[in-house]
Structures are given as C-alpha cells and as structure tokens.
Enzyme design. Structure first.
Site, PDB file in Angstrom:
ATOM      1  CG  ASP A   1      -1.731   1.243   1.350  1.00  0.00           C
ATOM      2  OD1 ASP A   1      -2.519   1.498   0.419  1.00  0.00           O
ATOM      3  OD2 ASP A   1      -1.599   1.979   2.349  1.00  0.00           O
TER       4      ASP A   1
ATOM      5  CB  THR B   1      -0.982   6.562   1.714  1.00  0.00           C
ATOM      6  OG1 THR B   1      -1.230   7.083   0.407  1.00  0.00           O
ATOM      7  CG2 THR B   1      -0.981   7.693   2.720  1.00  0.00           C
TER       8      THR B   1
ATOM      9  CB  THR C   1      -1.946   4.393  -4.463  1.00  0.00           C
ATOM     10  OG1 THR C   1      -2.304   5.667  -3.937  1.00  0.00           O
ATOM     11  CG2 THR C   1      -1.716   4.522  -5.962  1.00  0.00           C
TER      12      THR C   1
ATOM     13  CE  LYS D   1      -5.922   0.608  -0.489  1.00  0.00           C
ATOM     14  NZ  LYS D   1      -5.118   1.180   0.611  1.00  0.00           N
TER      15      LYS D   1
ATOM     16  CG  ASP E   1      -0.439   2.280   7.146  1.00  0.00           C
ATOM     17  OD1 ASP E   1      -1.095   2.222   6.087  1.00  0.00           O
ATOM     18  OD2 ASP E   1      -0.036   3.345   7.630  1.00  0.00           O
TER      19      ASP E   1
ATOM     20  CG  ASP F   1      -4.070  -0.996   3.777  1.00  0.00           C
ATOM     21  OD1 ASP F   1      -4.512  -0.729   2.656  1.00  0.00           O
ATOM     22  OD2 ASP F   1      -3.229  -0.299   4.375  1.00  0.00           O
TER      23      ASP F   1
END
Length: 700
Positions: A372, A374, A532, A564, A583, A587
């Site tokens: 991921d 960010t 993203t 995702k 994180d 996710d």
C-alpha cells in the site's frame, strides 16, 4: 509511530506469559511444573553422574575392557544399590512423563525412554538375583545419566530462546516518578500508575508506561521495540512507548496505557502466541514421533521374539533395550520447538512480531509483494519537494518567508513548510498573523504583508501565476503535489497582490523504501506491486521514484479502499503467491486475503489484527527480514527433521542386531550416547538461526 495499546490484540497466550509459563514449556510431554526445568535436570544429572562413575568402575565388563581388577567386600552390591538410586532418582522424570503420555493416550519420547530404562532395570535386578547372566547396571546408569544431560541441554536451549520474553519484561522499570498535585515528582511503583498520570522521565531513564509527551523533547532509544538502532526524536505531542530510553534530556509524559494494555505487553503476547503456534513442519514432526513409537515398539517385540527363538535370551534383552534407547525421538522432539522458539526470539529482537507461524512459513515462497502506498512506501505526511521564486526572488527567500507566515498555523501543510525551513536553518519572524478560513494565511514579515494559499486565495486576491511559475506548477500537479503560492500584498495589506513564489508539497517517499525494493529483488522476489487510490500519473511518478521496473513491476492506481482485496485476488489468479504490506483500516481485507499479511507497526488495530506478521517499526525494509527469517527457519526445521528421522532409520536396524552376523552391534550405552549426540547436533543447528540478519541497518 502509533502504539495503540490494543493494536496487538489480547491473545490467550498472554495469560500464561503473565504468570511465568512458557510457550514451549510442555514440549515433549514434560513441563516445568512437573520439575522439568533446567535447574532440576542439572541437579539430577550431576548426582546421577557421581553415582554412575563407581557403577561403571566396578563393572566386570568394563574391567575386562581396560585390563584392571577391583575387589573389595560388597563390590557386588555397588551396581544394584547405586543403580537402583539412579533409576529411581534420575529416571523419575521419564517414568512420570511416561505415565502422563499413557494417560493422555499420546505415546511419545518419554514413554520410550521409560520403557528402555525399565527393561534395563528389571533385567539387571533379575541378574543380581541369579535369574540372568547379565551385568547390566552400568549401561542403565549411563543411559539415565546421558538422557538427563540431553534433557538438561534441551531445556536450557529452549529457556534461552524464550528469554526474549523475559528480556521484554525486564525493559519496564520497577518504579516511576509521578508528578503530584504539588507539581513535584514522587517515586511510585509502576503498578500504581493510572491513566492520565503525568510522569517525569529523566535522561537515561526508561519510560514506565505508554503515553504522550506533554513537556520537553528528547532522543529516545526505541531499539528494543522497533529494532532501529538510531535514537528517534520525540517532542510535545509525540507518543512514547513503555520500555524505551530517553537518552539525552528529560521529558514529561501523560500516561494513556498501563500494564497489559501497553505496546510492550502486546509484543509479549504476540511472541508467546507465535512460540505456542504450530506450523506444518511441527505437525509433520508430531506425526513422525507417533509413528516412531509404534514402529519402535513393534521392532522391540520382534527383536525380543527373534533373539529368544534363536536361543540367546541374554542377547534378546540387550537388543530389545538398545532398540528402545535408539528409538527415543529426543532429537525429533527438539527439532521443531527449538527452531520456533529461537526464530520468534530472533524476530522479536529485530522488530518483527510473528502472529501466525503458517504465515511465516509461507513467506519463503512469496514471489509478489504488494505495498500500500500511503503510510507504507510514503510517510503519510506532506513534505516540501519543490520551491520556485519569481524573478530575483530566490527559492530560499520564498521558503523562509512562507515559513514565517505559516509559523502560527496548525494546518499540516503549514507545519511541513515550517519544518522544511527549520531543516535548512532559516529563521524569519512574522507578526499580525491572520487565518483566512478555507483560503490560506496572512502575516507581516519585515514590514511587508504576505499571504500563502492555493487557488481559492488567488481568486480572492485576483492574482495570476506568472508564466515561469506556471510551468513548475504543471509539473508538480502532474505528480499529484499540492501547490501553494506566496503572494506579496502591496499597500497596507488590501492592495494589489503579486505571486512571488510557489511551493510543492507531496506525500514524501520513505528513503528506506527504495532500499527495501532493491533488497526484495536481491532475495528473488519476482514482482513488486504498489496499490493506491491516487490518480495514475501520481502513482506512476511515485513508482518511478522508487525504482519500479516497467514491464515487470506493477501499479494499481485509483483503487477504491473496498477494492484492494480484489487486487490481491487478481494477482493470486495469475498464479502468484502474494504478500500484502499495509497499515490502514481499508487494508485489512487485503491483508486477510493475501497469502501473507504484513502490517506496518504504525498502522491501525484492524490492520494488525488481520495480518500474520507485524513490523514493529514503519520501515518497509523489515519485509526483507521476514523473508530471510522464513527461509532460514524453514531450512533449519527441514534439516533437523531429516537428521532426526535419518538417524532413526539407520540406527534402529543396528540396534535390533540386523548386522550381528557381521559383528556389528550397538550396546544400550552406545545407543544412549548416539541419541544424545543427535540431540546436540539438532540444538547446535538451530542455534545458527541467531546469525540471520533482520535489522534494516544490517541489510544495507
């Protein structure tokens, strides 16, 4: 770095850890509470050894071997008397373990040992009474003594591996300096701290509980939690973790988690859970141990019957005892638990917290790592990445003035500008600060009024971006950067506004992320993937900055949070084994769907609960450490299993006397030596895991 108290979960294993039990304490059917701790075995070994020496020295067989003769009144009682003491005292743990295994209907190592020493004792006692012609006491004593030595070393090795938990517990100080109502620090026990208390942490002192810095700033050594060797600066507003050390200055911390709710306690729970969990290799070892019991028992019965039928009862007893001794799956019982304990301890020391042993085992086969963007590959906070001035206004002047104007603003972009100026040691003072809600800020610097803001501010002040700045703005915008402008306002602040400079702010790529990707390629990972919600141009720019290879690596852009996990499924449909690193809350589904879910330690509770492995720090290079640990620990498991199983395959026929016709036989004592030697080989091989390099600074 976020260390929310509950992010590590409250696992059942925690209860045992808090009461001093250990994850592998019941290995092989013997636990510490049954007297099977290293100290108990040490005492039994040395006393048994002291009794074994005279038994061996007075054995007629040994005297014949070495050509000496001892004769004194009562010499014939040395073996029976001392041998009975060795059997009853030294052999008691094995007899006790055998009863437990029979009661649990789980035959294994202890039952085999008990059978071997019981047969040896009964045969020796019958010889002393004249029923047999066997002097068997010295083999019995040697067997018990060597078994005690092997178990002592086993318990000692596992205890050292589990020392990681004790080491974590030792990080907490016994007391703390709590700020009282009078404003002065008072020393209290850590157990007396409550939520909301303010504590003073002096230079060199340990933080007694998780909390937030409310006064002061210091460099904190967090290596025991994150594996990162360099101290980390923590100031007002930053969170600190129990057990970390203030290296250079005093800070005051408001406590927001104590006891079992601290991050340190959470780490202990994860380590304990991992040491208790079983992977595929452990299941295989347990199954093999069960098979070995039945094979050894059948072999012993056949051996006894065959040698009795050929008319050699003495040899039948010797061969049967030797089979039972050789078959003891001591090395097999140690092969996997010791590797699990050591790998978990090594991982925890390196800032890698293993929640699921199966996830760690699968990591060695991963050929695609999905990051991921960010908060994982980027810091998740803006930084100034570009500055440009108009005409004779320098870039440094633009940054210095913009930072002065933004100094009193709490907006994240403002703080990024101020931080960039501080890094370059720029210091300008502003006055008359005004916040223009939704548009920007305004202040006076050196008698001139300036404003900083985005497109809304330009429209309000009817200002246009000069052509030489417009080119920079297009480049920055194409990369997804936020663009702010510095305007000089003529007159008393209500006159014509002129744009004199612009600044680009972007979610900063972690410098260590580039190294992480390069390290993964060196480890043989086929595909690096980034996911993203950003626009594709932004994502492609970040990927290029990170060193993604066109045509090999991949970027999923403009992905909605709920989709995702679909990206993970897409990669899996292509036949790739996927590790997902993230994180955030969004996710969690992807972390759960991936073959291996890896949560960054600064992440949320939900992400960490969905992952099989947690990186205590936010350094993505830890992913390489997970792969290294997975491959090394699996390799040690297989090596130990192969050694333990291969040893029994070769030794059992020899013990049964299959090659007696060629003069090749094994005595029970030699069998015990070989069995203990195999245990030592397995233990030493597992200890090599300590050489695996996991920390980011070791991977550079």
């Amino acid at each position: 770095m976020s260390h929310d108290a509950h992010q590590y979960g409250d696992h059942p294993a925690a209860a045992g850890q808090r009461h001093g039990t250990s994850g592998q304490g019941d290995h092989g059917g013997h636990d510490k509470h049954a007297g099977h701790d290293p100290e108990a075995f040490r005492r039994k070994f040395w006393l048994s050894l002291a009794l074994t020496v005279p038994i061996v020295a007075t054995s007629h067989m040994v005297m014949d071997w070495f050509g000496y003769r001892l004769d004194f009144p009562g010499i014939g009682l040395v073996g029976p008397v001392l041998g009975t003491v060795v059997f009853a005292y030294g052999g008691w743990p094995f007899l006790q373990g055998a009863v437990r295994e029979v009661r649990d209907r789980a035959p294994g190592m202890m039952l085999l040992i008990a059978m071997a020493i019981s047969v040896a004792y009964v045969a020796s006692l019958a010889t002393a009474l004249g029923a047999f012609d066997l002097d068997f006491w010295w083999e019995l004593a040697a067997l018990v003594t060597i078994m005690l030595l092997g178990h002592w070393q086993e318990m000692k090795a596992i205890g050292q591996a589990q020392g990681a938990l004790a080491a974590l517990a030792a990080l907490l100080p016994d007391d703390a300096e709590r700020i009282g109502d009078d404003g002065e620090p008072h020393r209290v026990s850590v157990t007396d701290l409550r939520l909301g208390d303010v504590v003073l942490v002096r230079p060199g002192g340990r933080v007694p509980a998780d909390g937030q810095v409310i006064d002061g700033g210091a460099e904190l050594d967090e290596s025991m939690i994150t594996g990162e060797s360099r101290p980390v600066a923590r100031g007002v507003g930053d969170r600190v973790v129990a057990g970390t050390v203030a290296t250079d200055a005093a800070i005051r911390v408001r406590v927001d988690a104590v006891g079992d709710d601290t991050a340190l306690a959470g780490i202990q729970r994860l380590v304990a859970q991992a040491q208790q969990s079983s992977g595929r290799a452990q299941v295989l070892a347990d199954r093999f141990a069960a098979w070995l019991f039945y094979i050894a028992t059948a072999t012993a019965v056949v051996t006894l019957v065959v040698w009795t039928l050929v008319g050699n009862l003495d040899e039948a007893v010797v061969r049967t005892v030797t089979v039972l001794v050789i078959a003891c799956p001591h090395a097999l019982g140690l092969a996997i638990p010791l590797v699990i304990a050591l790998s978990t301890a090594v991982a925890a020391k390196g800032g890698i917290l293993v929640k699921d042993r199966l996830a760690l085992e699968r990591m060695r086969t991963v050929d695609a790592v999905l990051f991921d963007k960010t908060g994982t590959l980027t810091r998740g906070e803006h930084a100034v990445t570009g500055v440009a001035g108009v005409g004779d206004v320098s870039d440094d002047e633009v940054l210095a003035v913009a930072a002065a104007v933004e100094a009193d603003s709490e907006h994240p972009l403002a703080r990024a500008i101020v931080a960039a100026a501080q890094q370059r040691q720029m210091s300008r003072r502003a006055s008359g600060f005004r916040s223009l809600t939704g548009r920007g800020v305004r202040a006076e610097v050196d008698g001139t009024t300036y404003a900083v803001g985005g497109p809304a501010l330009l429209r309000e002040l009817d200002a246009a971006v000069p052509d030489d700045l417009a080119r920079h703005q297009r480049e920055w915008s194409d990369r997804g950067a936020a663009v702010l402008h510095l305007l000089r306002v003529d007159g008393d602040g209500d006159g014509r506004a002129v744009v004199v400079g612009s600044l680009a702010l972007e979610d900063e790529v972690r410098p260590e992320a580039r190294q992480a990707i390069a390290d993964l390629r060196d480890r043989g990972v086929r595909k690096i993937v980034m996911i993203t919600g950003d626009a594709r141009p932004v994502a492609e720019a970040v990927a290029a900055d990170l060193g993604f290879r066109p045509g090999e690596d991949e970027v999923f852009a403009e992905v909605l949070p709920a989709d995702k996990d679909d990206a993970v499924a897409d990669l899996q449909r292509r036949g790739l084994r996927v590790a997902m690193v993230g994180d955030g809350v969004n996710d969690a589904p992807a972390l759960a769907r991936a073959d291996v879910g890896i949560a960054i330690g600064a992440g949320t509770d939900v992400a960490i609960e969905s992952a099989g492995v947690v990186l205590a720090s936010s350094d993505p290079r830890g992913v390489t450490g997970v792969i290294a640990l997975s491959r090394a620990s699996y390799r040690k498991m297989i090596q130990n299993l192969a050694w333990a199983a291969g040893y029994n395959v070769v030794a059992l026929p020899l013990a049964a006397g299959a090659l007696a016709w060629a003069g090749v036989t094994l005595s029970p004592a030699v069998g015990a030596v070989l069995m203990s030697a195999s245990t030592i080989v397995v233990a030493l091989n597992a200890q090599l895991l300590r050489r695996v390099r996991l920390r980011p600074q070791d991977q550079q």
